[in-house]
Design a protein around this motif. Sequence first.
Motif, mmCIF file in Angstrom:
data_model
loop_
_atom_site.group_PDB
_atom_site.id
_atom_site.type_symbol
_atom_site.label_atom_id
_atom_site.label_comp_id
_atom_site.label_asym_id
_atom_site.label_seq_id
_atom_site.Cartn_x
_atom_site.Cartn_y
_atom_site.Cartn_z
ATOM 1 N N SER A 6 0.840 -1.197 0.000
ATOM 2 C CA SER A 6 0.000 0.000 0.000
ATOM 3 C C SER A 6 0.873 1.244 0.000
ATOM 4 O O SER A 6 2.090 1.157 0.189
ATOM 5 N N LEU A 19 5.861 3.630 0.942
ATOM 6 C CA LEU A 19 5.169 2.382 0.659
ATOM 7 C C LEU A 19 5.288 1.444 1.856
ATOM 8 O O LEU A 19 6.316 1.440 2.544
ATOM 9 N N THR A 117 1.721 -1.837 -6.021
ATOM 10 C CA THR A 117 1.056 -0.557 -5.763
ATOM 11 C C THR A 117 1.657 0.461 -6.733
ATOM 12 O O THR A 117 2.869 0.542 -6.884
#
Length: 123
Positions: A6, A19, A117
């Motif tokens: 994420s 991240l 991501t």
Amino acid sequence: VQLQASGGGMVQAGGSLTLSCAASGHTFESDAVAWFRQALGPEREFVAGINWRGDSTYYRDSVKGRFTISRDNTKNTLHLQMSKLKPEDTAAYYCAAGGRGNYYGDPNEYDYWGQGTQVTVSS
């Protein structure tokens, strides 16, 4: 085993993002772990890696001094702090775990992968 990455998003050049990668179903405290990225094309390129103790880190040349990899074995998480982002950093970023710590830059070292991501840096 699931790795959940994420923290991606869109930023302007010079900006920062962090991240995170959380593991479930696997305790990676004994693993070498890493971040890879994939822009256009099929190959994933190594970004940064860290050994199981967290006291040795490795970076591709283009991100040295701008990115910092870290891990928290108590929380089974991996992080990548990215600063001074450039348009060429634009890619999908993947966390990887289960590494043996022999060849950090080789994707075949790792048994487990997150879903990716997206990081987009505009000029």
